[in-house]
Structure formats: C-alpha cells, structure tokens
Motif scaffolding. Structure first.
Motif, PDB file in Angstrom:
ATOM      1  N   SER A 156       0.839  -1.198   0.000  1.00 35.51           N
ATOM      2  CA  SER A 156       0.000   0.000   0.000  1.00 35.51           C
ATOM      3  C   SER A 156       0.867   1.238   0.000  1.00 35.51           C
ATOM      4  O   SER A 156       2.031   1.206   0.362  1.00 35.51           O
ATOM      5  N   SER A 157       0.258   2.351  -0.403  1.00 32.66           N
ATOM      6  CA  SER A 157       1.016   3.596  -0.448  1.00 32.66           C
ATOM      7  C   SER A 157       1.387   4.054   0.953  1.00 32.66           C
ATOM      8  O   SER A 157       0.644   3.875   1.898  1.00 32.66           O
ATOM      9  N   SER A 158       2.540   4.691   1.031  1.00 29.76           N
ATOM     10  CA  SER A 158       2.947   5.260   2.309  1.00 29.76           C
ATOM     11  C   SER A 158       2.500   6.706   2.424  1.00 29.76           C
ATOM     12  O   SER A 158       2.983   7.449   3.259  1.00 29.76           O
ATOM     13  N   ALA A 159       1.561   7.101   1.557  1.00 31.57           N
ATOM     14  CA  ALA A 159       1.122   8.497   1.530  1.00 31.57           C
ATOM     15  C   ALA A 159       0.512   8.904   2.868  1.00 31.57           C
ATOM     16  O   ALA A 159      -0.216   8.142   3.479  1.00 31.57           O
ATOM     17  N   PRO A 160       0.798  10.106   3.297  1.00 36.32           N
ATOM     18  CA  PRO A 160       0.259  10.564   4.568  1.00 36.32           C
ATOM     19  C   PRO A 160      -1.210  10.925   4.441  1.00 36.32           C
ATOM     20  O   PRO A 160      -1.686  11.274   3.371  1.00 36.32           O
ATOM     21  N   THR A 161      -1.928  10.833   5.533  1.00 35.93           N
ATOM     22  CA  THR A 161      -3.306  11.298   5.510  1.00 35.93           C
ATOM     23  C   THR A 161      -3.305  12.811   5.480  1.00 35.93           C
ATOM     24  O   THR A 161      -2.359  13.460   5.907  1.00 35.93           O
ATOM     25  N   THR A 162      -4.389  13.379   4.996  1.00 35.28           N
ATOM     26  CA  THR A 162      -4.488  14.831   4.925  1.00 35.28           C
ATOM     27  C   THR A 162      -4.558  15.448   6.311  1.00 35.28           C
ATOM     28  O   THR A 162      -5.085  14.852   7.237  1.00 35.28           O
ATOM     29  N   GLU A 163      -4.009  16.622   6.436  1.00 35.96           N
ATOM     30  CA  GLU A 163      -4.124  17.356   7.685  1.00 35.96           C
ATOM     31  C   GLU A 163      -5.305  18.296   7.575  1.00 35.96           C
ATOM     32  O   GLU A 163      -5.299  19.226   6.780  1.00 35.96           O
ATOM     33  N   THR A 164      -6.358  18.063   8.326  1.00 36.02           N
ATOM     34  CA  THR A 164      -7.556  18.882   8.200  1.00 36.02           C
ATOM     35  C   THR A 164      -7.779  19.786   9.399  1.00 36.02           C
ATOM     36  O   THR A 164      -8.577  20.689   9.345  1.00 36.02           O
ATOM     37  N   LYS A 165      -7.083  19.519  10.494  1.00 35.30           N
ATOM     38  CA  LYS A 165      -7.271  20.354  11.668  1.00 35.30           C
ATOM     39  C   LYS A 165      -5.896  20.815  12.131  1.00 35.30           C
ATOM     40  O   LYS A 165      -5.058  20.017  12.534  1.00 35.30           O
ATOM     41  N   GLN A 166      -5.671  22.118  12.076  1.00 37.09           N
ATOM     42  CA  GLN A 166      -4.370  22.657  12.423  1.00 37.09           C
ATOM     43  C   GLN A 166      -4.556  23.829  13.377  1.00 37.09           C
ATOM     44  O   GLN A 166      -5.657  24.341  13.557  1.00 37.09           O
ATOM     45  N   GLU A 167      -3.460  24.275  13.941  1.00 40.30           N
ATOM     46  CA  GLU A 167      -3.506  25.428  14.814  1.00 40.30           C
ATOM     47  C   GLU A 167      -3.127  26.682  14.027  1.00 40.30           C
ATOM     48  O   GLU A 167      -2.243  26.657  13.178  1.00 40.30           O
ATOM     49  N   SER A 168      -3.792  27.762  14.314  1.00 43.68           N
ATOM     50  CA  SER A 168      -3.464  29.029  13.674  1.00 43.68           C
ATOM     51  C   SER A 168      -2.091  29.503  14.131  1.00 43.68           C
ATOM     52  O   SER A 168      -1.680  29.256  15.263  1.00 43.68           O
ATOM     53  N   ASN A 169      -1.389  30.203  13.215  1.00 34.64           N
ATOM     54  CA  ASN A 169      -0.085  30.738  13.603  1.00 34.64           C
ATOM     55  C   ASN A 169      -0.188  32.206  14.036  1.00 34.64           C
ATOM     56  O   ASN A 169       0.822  32.875  14.152  1.00 34.64           O
ATOM     57  N   ALA A 170      -1.410  32.687  14.248  1.00 34.30           N
ATOM     58  CA  ALA A 170      -1.586  34.061  14.699  1.00 34.30           C
ATOM     59  C   ALA A 170      -0.943  34.240  16.067  1.00 34.30           C
ATOM     60  O   ALA A 170      -1.048  33.390  16.938  1.00 34.30           O
ATOM     61  N   SER A 171      -0.287  35.363  16.266  1.00 34.67           N
ATOM     62  CA  SER A 171       0.464  35.545  17.509  1.00 34.67           C
ATOM     63  C   SER A 171      -0.019  36.749  18.313  1.00 34.67           C
ATOM     64  O   SER A 171       0.752  37.375  19.029  1.00 34.67           O
ATOM     65  N   GLY A 172      -1.291  37.094  18.178  1.00 37.80           N
ATOM     66  CA  GLY A 172      -1.821  38.205  18.944  1.00 37.80           C
ATOM     67  C   GLY A 172      -1.497  39.562  18.371  1.00 37.80           C
ATOM     68  O   GLY A 172      -1.739  40.591  19.006  1.00 37.80           O
ATOM     69  N   LYS A 173      -0.942  39.601  17.169  1.00 39.05           N
ATOM     70  CA  LYS A 173      -0.622  40.872  16.543  1.00 39.05           C
ATOM     71  C   LYS A 173      -1.894  41.559  16.060  1.00 39.05           C
ATOM     72  O   LYS A 173      -2.899  40.915  15.783  1.00 39.05           O
ATOM     73  N   ALA A 174      -1.821  42.870  15.914  1.00 39.82           N
ATOM     74  CA  ALA A 174      -2.950  43.646  15.388  1.00 39.82           C
ATOM     75  C   ALA A 174      -2.439  44.604  14.330  1.00 39.82           C
ATOM     76  O   ALA A 174      -1.343  45.157  14.448  1.00 39.82           O
ATOM     77  N   PHE A 175      -3.230  44.790  13.275  1.00 43.77           N
ATOM     78  CA  PHE A 175      -2.823  45.627  12.151  1.00 43.77           C
ATOM     79  C   PHE A 175      -3.937  46.606  11.805  1.00 43.77           C
ATOM     80  O   PHE A 175      -5.123  46.291  11.936  1.00 43.77           O
TER      81      PHE A 175
ATOM     82  N   PRO B  52      -5.690  27.819   8.477  1.00 37.85           N
ATOM     83  CA  PRO B  52      -5.403  28.393   9.799  1.00 37.85           C
ATOM     84  C   PRO B  52      -4.076  29.129   9.851  1.00 37.85           C
ATOM     85  O   PRO B  52      -3.940  30.123  10.555  1.00 37.85           O
ATOM     86  N   ASN B  53      -3.089  28.643   9.081  1.00 43.41           N
ATOM     87  CA  ASN B  53      -1.768  29.261   9.115  1.00 43.41           C
ATOM     88  C   ASN B  53      -1.712  30.580   8.353  1.00 43.41           C
ATOM     89  O   ASN B  53      -0.701  31.279   8.410  1.00 43.41           O
ATOM     90  N   ALA B  54      -2.801  30.894   7.637  1.00 47.24           N
ATOM     91  CA  ALA B  54      -2.840  32.167   6.927  1.00 47.24           C
ATOM     92  C   ALA B  54      -3.166  33.324   7.866  1.00 47.24           C
ATOM     93  O   ALA B  54      -2.913  34.489   7.543  1.00 47.24           O
ATOM     94  N   VAL B  55      -3.758  33.023   9.018  1.00 50.68           N
ATOM     95  CA  VAL B  55      -4.155  34.076   9.961  1.00 50.68           C
ATOM     96  C   VAL B  55      -2.915  34.599  10.685  1.00 50.68           C
ATOM     97  O   VAL B  55      -2.237  33.862  11.396  1.00 50.68           O
ATOM     98  N   ILE B  56      -2.634  35.904  10.490  1.00 52.54           N
ATOM     99  CA  ILE B  56      -1.430  36.487  11.100  1.00 52.54           C
ATOM    100  C   ILE B  56      -1.753  37.484  12.209  1.00 52.54           C
ATOM    101  O   ILE B  56      -0.842  37.994  12.858  1.00 52.54           O
ATOM    102  N   GLY B  57      -3.034  37.770  12.413  1.00 57.63           N
ATOM    103  CA  GLY B  57      -3.377  38.701  13.479  1.00 57.63           C
ATOM    104  C   GLY B  57      -4.785  39.238  13.335  1.00 57.63           C
ATOM    105  O   GLY B  57      -5.574  38.745  12.529  1.00 57.63           O
ATOM    106  N   LYS B  58      -5.101  40.245  14.136  1.00 56.49           N
ATOM    107  CA  LYS B  58      -6.424  40.860  14.141  1.00 56.49           C
ATOM    108  C   LYS B  58      -6.370  42.240  13.486  1.00 56.49           C
ATOM    109  O   LYS B  58      -5.297  42.848  13.365  1.00 56.49           O
ATOM    110  N   LEU B  59      -7.543  42.718  13.094  1.00 58.47           N
ATOM    111  CA  LEU B  59      -7.642  44.079  12.575  1.00 58.47           C
ATOM    112  C   LEU B  59      -7.882  45.030  13.730  1.00 58.47           C
ATOM    113  O   LEU B  59      -8.774  44.814  14.560  1.00 58.47           O
ATOM    114  N   LYS B  60      -7.074  46.107  13.808  1.00 56.67           N
ATOM    115  CA  LYS B  60      -7.269  47.116  14.852  1.00 56.67           C
ATOM    116  C   LYS B  60      -8.563  47.873  14.604  1.00 56.67           C
ATOM    117  O   LYS B  60      -8.893  48.213  13.477  1.00 56.67           O
ATOM    118  N   ASN B  61      -9.286  48.142  15.679  1.00 51.47           N
ATOM    119  CA  ASN B  61     -10.509  48.946  15.562  1.00 51.47           C
ATOM    120  C   ASN B  61     -10.167  50.398  15.275  1.00 51.47           C
ATOM    121  O   ASN B  61      -9.173  50.913  15.726  1.00 51.47           O
TER     122      ASN B  61
END
Length: 577
Positions: free
Chosen positions: A487-506, A568-577
């Motif tokens: 059988s293939s050694s292909a990995p299963t898809t990753e469907t649940k990941q953690e965001s890389n946002a670090s509390g930054k605001a822009f 999820p890894n596309a999120v880099i922060g929040k929008l400043k009000n």
C-alpha cells in the motif's frame, strides 16, 4: 478490503470515494492541487435531476424519459444512448442521495437552456457547486482523520503514470514532495477536462486549434493529465474535438482581455435574463443550447453584448447578482434611463426592445423561437447588467467508457483495473452538454465508478488469493490481514491545524500595503490573513480583494469554519478597531 486509488479531488472523485467507502473498500485520493474541489466548486447553476423528491413536491411533471430526450437532442445524436440512459436514469437518485447523505438544500428548481422541464436543482444560498462539493470534501477529510486506515488524502500529488502488470492497471506513480511514489490498487480517474490545456502537448491545440486563443473558465489544473496518461496505457479517446464554448463569460471592465474569466451562471438566463447587443436589441433565444447561443453571438457580432436582468429576475437569483456586483463584474441600475445611458442609446430604443419582448410573452410567438418566458418587462424598473463573451468551458471528449465506467482500450475492450468518471470520461454529452449536467455527470458516474471499482477489487482479490502471486496477491494479503507492504505510504491529509496568529494587530492602512501577487493580505471577519493566491477559485479570486476587507464576499461564499479548517496558518493577526 484493500485500496482503490482515486485520482482527482473534484466532485467526481469525491463521489467515487464516498461510494467506495460505502461498499467497504479503502480509498487513497490523490489530488495535484493544494486544495480539493477542482472546477466543481465553480458550478453556479445547479445539478440536474429528473423525478426527484423536490420536483414531486413542486408538481413538476418530469421523468427520466423526458430528460433522456432533451439530452439526446442537445448531444446532436452524437452521445451514446446507453451512457445517456445511465446519466438521466440515475439523475433523480443522485440528487436524492446528496440530500439524504449530506443534508443539502436543493429545494429550488430552474429551467435552463435546452430543458423542456425545470430540473436544475440548487439551494437558497451560495453557489451549488461549492455547496455540494464542500459537503463531500469535508466529510471525506473528517474520515481521513477518524479512520486513517480506510481513507488517505494526498494533496499536491501529481500522478504521472499508470502502473500496469500485463493488461491490468495495478496502481499509479505520482510526484510528491520532490519524490516519485507508487500507490497500488485499481484506479479511478477523475482528473477533469482539458479546457485550460495550454501546455506543450496541448490536447486543445491538437483537436480544436481554432479555440486555442479563447479565454477559459477553467482552473490551470485542467490540462488533460488523465487523458494523456490513460492513452499512453492503451485507452481510447473519443469525441476529442467536442469542446464546449459557453456563451456567457463575464468580461471584467478592468481586465477585458484576461485569459481566465468567471462564468455568468446559465441560471441568470433561466430566470428571465435577456441578451442584448450593442444596439440594445435581442438576437437569440436566450434559453437555446449553449453552442447555438454562442454561434448567434459570433454571427451577430455586435459586441459588447450584455446580459440584462430586470427586477423580478434579479430578485429570483439575488445572491448571484450580489456576488458578481461585489467582484466588479456586474452593475446595478435604478432605472431604465440609467440603463439606456450605460448602453449609450436613446431610452426609446430599450422601450421598444422591452415592448417587442412583452408581445412575445403575450402571444407566445417569439421571432427568435423562445418558448419559455418569465413575465413581462417594464422600463420603470431596476436592472442588473454585465458584459458577456464566449469562453472555453467544458470538454465533452474524453476516455471511452462503458455503462459501468470501465475505461475501454483501442481494441474496444475494458482495461482491467481502470475506471473513469466526470469530465475525463467521453461519450456522455455528445456535441453539446446541457447546463446542470456537469455536476450530475460527476455524481452519477462517480457513484458508478465507485461501485464498479469496489466490485472489481473484490473479484480481483479473490482471484489473487487463488493464484497467490503477483501484485494482486500482495493486495489480497492486505485483505487477509498480512503486512500492508504494497500500500502507499502516503500521509493522511491534515484537516485540523492550529493558527499561527500571535496576537498581533494591524490597521487597515497597513493591510492595504500588501496587495502584490507575492504579498497578499486580506481581512475576513476581523482577522488579517496573509493569503498567497493558492486558492480553489484561482489567483484572481484572491487578488480582487488584496489589501482590502473581503468579509462580505467571503461570508457570501463560505461557512465560517473554512478558515480554521483549511487556512489556519494564513491568519497572522487581528484588525485594529
């Protein structure tokens, strides 16, 4: 049961995968993109079905026989009756399956061009192709997490070769992370068409060179990969010159010569939209077959040609209009005078066009042969308008298959272990595909291919146990519980990941500076995303909103869980009000 390899993560491949799982087989799905969905997510009109529960509730007197005749007529008698019977005869069950298994809303039914009955199903919100495909995609990805021994999904895996032992297809070779991998098992090809094949060995240029320079609605992944590798392995291609040019590609006023264009859903004409040339006059039955309408546009030649919806038609398909307006591809006008100004014509011209049309509505005698109408037009109304151009849309040609989706070789015999479904399969639609039958073909023949591949796997493994040799013997060993070395050694898809946002605001001013193709920031629901153009809708879908707040457009198209699930890894922060 052992693995079946499904190549392609659009609706056809997903339908095959779900059917295989229902039949007890395990699935390895390989998709060459970084996301699944393919062109299926772009389908905007709906899915055909005859004799569905929805039609019965709406008292629509449709059945498979009527649908068969409509399809045969559209195909110009060039499609195979046996394949049309499968498509139309299983259409009602396909729609019912989607509703029952995936809980989809398909409660609205429209009549598209070439249909004698309303049978194109969609829900009340979002594009039906996206809704139907995402429902299957998310279910399969959940299964890849919960039952990884049964479902593996490998993205960015480009299949390059069918592996054969004698006359049998026993697996595939594919490129993944710079390496060549092999997966073993029967193969279901669901790789789509070649309406964006501008490669060095272009099938489009080979079979329809006169169309090569036309714009296309297809993603750049539609390069006929499945056709090419299967024909190298002995498969027969049929109807390869049958390429559909859709009449209503949306012209972006800011990029009129763009090679890739968004499609104006046929449903816009189905609810009553009119096509008017640059003199403000009709020139065609808007509900005729696609090739006929395209031909009349070229014959008339009075561009720009505009699709115009009045107030009632706009209301009936309000979500589409909002979507196109948001993309800058359609305009809304508050009066007939404003519409006449857009055309650069005297109001009297459009008034006469509307009155001539109303006469056709009253008498049911239209100079262009139109038979189905959606009410009279008034000059004192609101309107939605967009410029149209013919676009490459669908390839009816493909690999020859039989009623069970077996791929046929050049000697007219099935190739053992090889199946095809969706746009890669030829002979289903003849010279011209009916609107709403693309999604249908994916679901119907995806299910047929899944059924056939599961049955083949069971038979093959039983025979291999008896012979106790060769690659199929190794596959049989998996069934009996021995080591899955083949059988293939292909990995299963990753469907649940953690965001890389670090509390930054822009600030919005900071976001607006990031709008190049190499540096794209977009705001969605108060979050800032660093979103490179690796997106199911193509690069343009992201670049339209680069450096901007895309919340309204995003929420029109997507469920809120899409970002935490797929980006999820596309999120880099929040929008400043």
């Amino acid at each position: 049961m052992a693995n079946v390899i499904v190549v392609g993560g659009g609706l056809a491949g997903l339908s095959a995968a779900h059917t295989l799982l229902e039949r007890g087989a395990n699935v390895i799905l390989l998709d060459k993109q970084g996301f699944m969905g393919g062109n299926s997510t772009k389908a905007t009109s709906g899915i055909n079905g005859a004799g569905t529960q929805t039609q019965q509730e709406l008292n629509i007197p449709d059945n498979a026989k009527i649908f068969f005749e409509d399809t045969k007529k559209s195909a110009r008698d060039l499609a195979r009756d046996d394949l049309i019977q499968v498509l139309t005869g299983r259409s009602g069950d396909a729609v019912n399956w989607l509703q029952a298994k995936f809980g989809l809303d398909l409660s609205k039914v429209a009549r598209l061009g070439g249909h004698s009955q309303p049978r194109t199903h969609r829900g009340g919100a979002q594009f039906p192709g996206m809704v139907i495909t995402y429902a299957q995609m998310e279910r399969l990805e959940d299964l890849a997490v919960s039952t990884p021994d049964r479902v593996k999904i490998v993205k960015k895996a480009r299949v390059t070769k069918l592996v054969k032992e004698g006359d049998q297809v026993v697996g595939v070779e594919y490129e993944f992370n710079g390496k060549t991998e092999t997966a073993y098992g029967p193969v279901v090809l669901a790789t789509g068409g070649y309406a964006a094949d501008f490669t060095a060995d272009s099938l489009l240029k080979k079979h329809r060179p006169e169309y090569y320079d036309l714009p296309t609605t297809n993603g750049d992944h539609c390069t006929g990969d499945g056709h090419k590798m299967a024909m190298v392995a002995g498969a027969k291609g049929i109807d390869m010159e049958k390429v559909q040019v859709h009449p209503t590609g949306l012209v972006d006023p800011n990029e009129p010569d763009a090679k890739v264009k968004f499609l104006a859903a046929e449903a816009l004409r189905g609810v009553g939209g009119l096509l008017l040339d640059n003199t403000g006059k009709r020139f065609v039955d808007e509900l005729q077959h696609r090739d006929y309408v395209t031909g009349k546009m070229w014959e008339n030649g009075k561009f720009p040609i505009r699709l115009v919806l009045n107030g009632p038609a706009s209301k009936e398909i309000e979500w589409h209009c909002k979507h196109y307006v948001g993309r800058g591809l359609m305009k809304r006008f508050e009066s007939g005078d404003a519409l006449a100004k857009e055309f650069g014509l005297s109001p009297s011209v459009l008034k006469k066009t509307f009155e001539d049309y109303n006469q056709s509505v009253r008498t049911k005698k239209d100079p262009f042969g139109k038979k189905f109408f959606s009410g009279e037009w008034t000059y004192d109304d609101t309107f939605h308008v967009a410029m149209m151009t013919p676009v490459l849309h669908y390839t009816m040609g493909g690999l020859e298959i039989d009623q069970a989706s077996h791929v046929i070789d050049t000697n007219g015999k099935p190739i053992s272990g090889l199946f095809a479904c969706g746009e890669v399969a030829g002979g289903v639609h003849g010279a011209n595909r009916l609107g709403g039958s693309s999604l249908l073909g994916c679901v119907v023949f995806g299910r047929v291919a899944g059924d056939s591949a599961a049955a083949y796997l069971l038979q093959a493994t039983s025979a291999a146990v008896a012979k106790a040799g060769g690659r199929l013997g190794a596959i049989a060993g998996q069934v009996s519980g021995s080591s899955p070395s083949s059988s293939s050694s292909a990995p299963t898809t990753e469907t649940k990941q953690e965001s890389n946002a670090s509390g930054k605001a822009f600030t919005m001013a900071e976001v607006s500076k990031h709008k190049s193709k190499q540096d794209v920031w977009v705001v969605v629901n108060g979050e800032v995303l660093d979103f490179l153009p690796d997106h199911p809708g193509g690069e343009k879908a992201i670049m339209l909103y680069a450096g901007r707040d895309a919340t309204e457009e995003f929420n029109m198209l997507h469920d809120p869980k899409v970002i935490p699930r797929y980006a999820p890894n596309a999120v880099i922060g929040k929008l400043k009000n």
